[in-house]
Scaffold this motif. Structure first.
Motif, PDB file in Angstrom:
ATOM      1  N   PHE A  61       0.846  -1.199   0.000  1.00 61.52           N
ATOM      2  CA  PHE A  61       0.000   0.000   0.000  1.00 61.52           C
ATOM      3  C   PHE A  61       0.884   1.252   0.000  1.00 61.52           C
ATOM      4  N   PHE A  62       1.863   1.272   0.868  1.00 63.28           N
ATOM      5  CA  PHE A  62       2.756   2.424   1.016  1.00 63.28           C
ATOM      6  C   PHE A  62       3.483   2.728  -0.289  1.00 63.28           C
ATOM      7  N   ASN A  63       4.069   1.701  -0.902  1.00 63.01           N
ATOM      8  CA  ASN A  63       4.819   1.906  -2.149  1.00 63.01           C
ATOM      9  C   ASN A  63       3.919   2.432  -3.260  1.00 63.01           C
ATOM     10  N   SER A  64       2.708   1.907  -3.315  1.00 63.47           N
ATOM     11  CA  SER A  64       1.780   2.318  -4.380  1.00 63.47           C
ATOM     12  C   SER A  64       1.376   3.777  -4.248  1.00 63.47           C
ATOM     13  N   VAL A  65       0.972   4.177  -3.038  1.00 64.67           N
ATOM     14  CA  VAL A  65       0.521   5.562  -2.879  1.00 64.67           C
ATOM     15  C   VAL A  65       1.697   6.541  -2.988  1.00 64.67           C
ATOM     16  N   GLU A  66       2.888   6.103  -2.587  1.00 65.02           N
ATOM     17  CA  GLU A  66       4.047   6.981  -2.718  1.00 65.02           C
ATOM     18  C   GLU A  66       4.337   7.275  -4.192  1.00 65.02           C
ATOM     19  N   GLU A  67       4.255   6.261  -5.040  1.00 61.85           N
ATOM     20  CA  GLU A  67       4.477   6.462  -6.475  1.00 61.85           C
ATOM     21  C   GLU A  67       3.379   7.325  -7.089  1.00 61.85           C
ATOM     22  N   LEU A  68       2.147   7.104  -6.680  1.00 61.24           N
ATOM     23  CA  LEU A  68       1.036   7.913  -7.193  1.00 61.24           C
ATOM     24  C   LEU A  68       1.167   9.364  -6.738  1.00 61.24           C
ATOM     25  N   LEU A  69       1.669   9.563  -5.531  1.00 62.25           N
ATOM     26  CA  LEU A  69       1.868  10.926  -5.034  1.00 62.25           C
ATOM     27  C   LEU A  69       2.872  11.669  -5.912  1.00 62.25           C
ATOM     28  N   ILE A  96       2.322  15.236  -7.803  1.00 64.24           N
ATOM     29  CA  ILE A  96       3.253  16.359  -7.656  1.00 64.24           C
ATOM     30  C   ILE A  96       3.655  16.897  -9.025  1.00 64.24           C
ATOM     31  N   ALA A  97       3.953  15.993  -9.949  1.00 61.30           N
ATOM     32  CA  ALA A  97       4.343  16.415 -11.302  1.00 61.30           C
ATOM     33  C   ALA A  97       3.226  17.189 -11.977  1.00 61.30           C
ATOM     34  N   LEU A  98       1.991  16.734 -11.821  1.00 57.51           N
ATOM     35  CA  LEU A  98       0.848  17.428 -12.412  1.00 57.51           C
ATOM     36  C   LEU A  98       0.594  18.771 -11.741  1.00 57.51           C
ATOM     37  N   ALA A  99       0.714  18.798 -10.413  1.00 56.65           N
ATOM     38  CA  ALA A  99       0.457  20.041  -9.675  1.00 56.65           C
ATOM     39  C   ALA A  99       1.476  21.117 -10.014  1.00 56.65           C
ATOM     40  N   SER A 100       2.703  20.710 -10.306  1.00 55.96           N
ATOM     41  CA  SER A 100       3.753  21.685 -10.626  1.00 55.96           C
ATOM     42  C   SER A 100       3.457  22.436 -11.920  1.00 55.96           C
ATOM     43  N   LYS A 101       2.611  21.844 -12.769  1.00 52.31           N
ATOM     44  CA  LYS A 101       2.292  22.455 -14.064  1.00 52.31           C
ATOM     45  C   LYS A 101       0.870  23.012 -14.114  1.00 52.31           C
ATOM     46  N   LEU A 123       3.231  22.157  -0.945  1.00 54.58           N
ATOM     47  CA  LEU A 123       2.710  21.376   0.175  1.00 54.58           C
ATOM     48  C   LEU A 123       2.821  19.879  -0.084  1.00 54.58           C
ATOM     49  N   ILE A 124       2.383  19.436  -1.260  1.00 53.33           N
ATOM     50  CA  ILE A 124       2.427  17.993  -1.510  1.00 53.33           C
ATOM     51  C   ILE A 124       3.846  17.515  -1.791  1.00 53.33           C
ATOM     52  N   ASP A 125       4.702  18.397  -2.285  1.00 53.54           N
ATOM     53  CA  ASP A 125       6.105  18.017  -2.438  1.00 53.54           C
ATOM     54  C   ASP A 125       6.733  17.766  -1.068  1.00 53.54           C
ATOM     55  N   SER A 126       6.354  18.567  -0.078  1.00 56.50           N
ATOM     56  CA  SER A 126       6.873  18.363   1.282  1.00 56.50           C
ATOM     57  C   SER A 126       6.323  17.072   1.880  1.00 56.50           C
ATOM     58  N   VAL A 127       5.093  16.705   1.521  1.00 53.67           N
ATOM     59  CA  VAL A 127       4.523  15.440   1.987  1.00 53.67           C
ATOM     60  C   VAL A 127       5.366  14.276   1.482  1.00 53.67           C
ATOM     61  N   GLU A 128       5.754  14.336   0.225  1.00 53.55           N
ATOM     62  CA  GLU A 128       6.543  13.250  -0.362  1.00 53.55           C
ATOM     63  C   GLU A 128       7.906  13.131   0.321  1.00 53.55           C
ATOM     64  N   ILE A 160      -4.363  11.944  -2.557  1.00 58.51           N
ATOM     65  CA  ILE A 160      -4.235  11.698  -3.999  1.00 58.51           C
ATOM     66  C   ILE A 160      -5.588  11.794  -4.689  1.00 58.51           C
ATOM     67  N   ARG A 161      -6.611  11.200  -4.090  1.00 59.20           N
ATOM     68  CA  ARG A 161      -7.929  11.190  -4.729  1.00 59.20           C
ATOM     69  C   ARG A 161      -8.543  12.587  -4.792  1.00 59.20           C
ATOM     70  N   ILE A 162      -8.337  13.383  -3.753  1.00 57.32           N
ATOM     71  CA  ILE A 162      -8.857  14.751  -3.764  1.00 57.32           C
ATOM     72  C   ILE A 162      -8.106  15.597  -4.792  1.00 57.32           C
TER      73      ILE A 162
END
Length: 267
Positions: A11-19, A23-28, A40-45, A236-238
């Motif tokens: 679960f952890f590995n999957s959500v970390e990759e999705l995060l 992040i890549a989408l939010a940056s653009k 904010l989400i970059d700091s979460v990662e 991620i879903r939000i």
């Protein structure tokens, strides 16, 4: 079961990759849609990577503290998306006036000055009309600093997110709140926090040996990882709903379902 084989890592590995994808989408993304989401989400990662190291070492106390860091940043990111422009502006002003206040630092004990640092030109900067406006926004009438970036507490921010995005997307953040109390006690160095991390606050469960303590900590760490994963799933879903990337949201949901399937096989 060896640490590296815990079902929670799936679960952890999957959500970390999705995060990372979020992040890549939010940056653009257009700031009018997502405001200050990206930092904010970059700091979460970054903190998620730290949690991986701590959990691998079975460092329960510090894992709880860094999990609270992850949770608060995730809550703030989701709360910000309820009104991106307004809340991003508030967060930005808070950050700027905080930086201004850092130009003057003092330490006093019982009224006795021990240390003072003042950046050259700080007084002049503080009187600049725009800067003064920022400072005034986060200063009480009695002259004390307002330290929080928003008046809503964590519970109120969570409720605002729930009202904006619904119970299905918010459920993971609600469960993530379960880590908050223990993390707060540990971070504040209380006796309860210490005894909890020793397993001494477990009702009707006597831990009589180092092996008993090890079993408690492993079980508690697995539970903590699950709560963090729930938090990240909701984040991620939000974000995916705001970024109009439904496949990302579905992938986060699938990560949780896959985790439960794997856990059933390991029972």
């Amino acid at each position: 079961m060896p640490v590296e084989n815990w079902p929670e890592w799936l679960f952890f590995n999957s959500v970390e990759e999705l995060l990372k994808d979020v992040i890549a989408l939010a940056s653009k993304a257009d700031s009018s849609r997502v405001g200050a989401l990206y930092p904010l989400i970059d700091s979460v990662e970054e903190s998620t990577s730290s949690l991986r190291l701590l959990a691998t070492k079975q460092a329960l106390r510090d894992s709880y503290v860094i999990s609270r860091v992850i949770y608060e940043a995730a809550i703030n990111a989701c709360f910000l998306l309820t009104a991106p422009l307004e809340l991003s502006n508030r967060a930005s002003v808070h950050a700027k006036q905080k930086a201004l206040r850092s130009l003057v630092r003092k330490i006093e004990i019982a009224g006795t000055p021990l240390f003072e640092f003042k950046f050259s030109g700080a007084d002049e900067l503080m009187q600049e009309p725009k800067y003064k406006e920022w400072l005034d926004e986060f200063t009480t009438k009695s002259g004390r600093e307002i330290t929080s970036w928003t008046p809503e507490n964590v519970q109120q921010r969570l409720e605002a997110v729930h009202l904006s995005f619904g119970g299905e997307l918010t459920r993971g953040l609600a469960f993530g709140l379960l880590l908050y109390r223990h993390a707060s006690e540990i971070a504040h160095g209380t006796l309860y926090g210490t005894l909890f991390s020793w397993g001494a606050m477990e009702p009707n469960r006597s831990l009589n040996s180092p092996d008993d303590l090890a079993l408690f900590r492993r079980a508690e760490l697995r539970h903590l990882l699950k709560l963090v994963c729930f938090t990240l799933e909701s984040l991620i879903r939000i974000c995916a709903s705001v970024l109009e990337e439904p496949l990302l949201g579905e992938s986060a949901k699938s990560a949780r379902l896959d985790y439960y399937k794997m856990r059933e096989k390991n029972v």
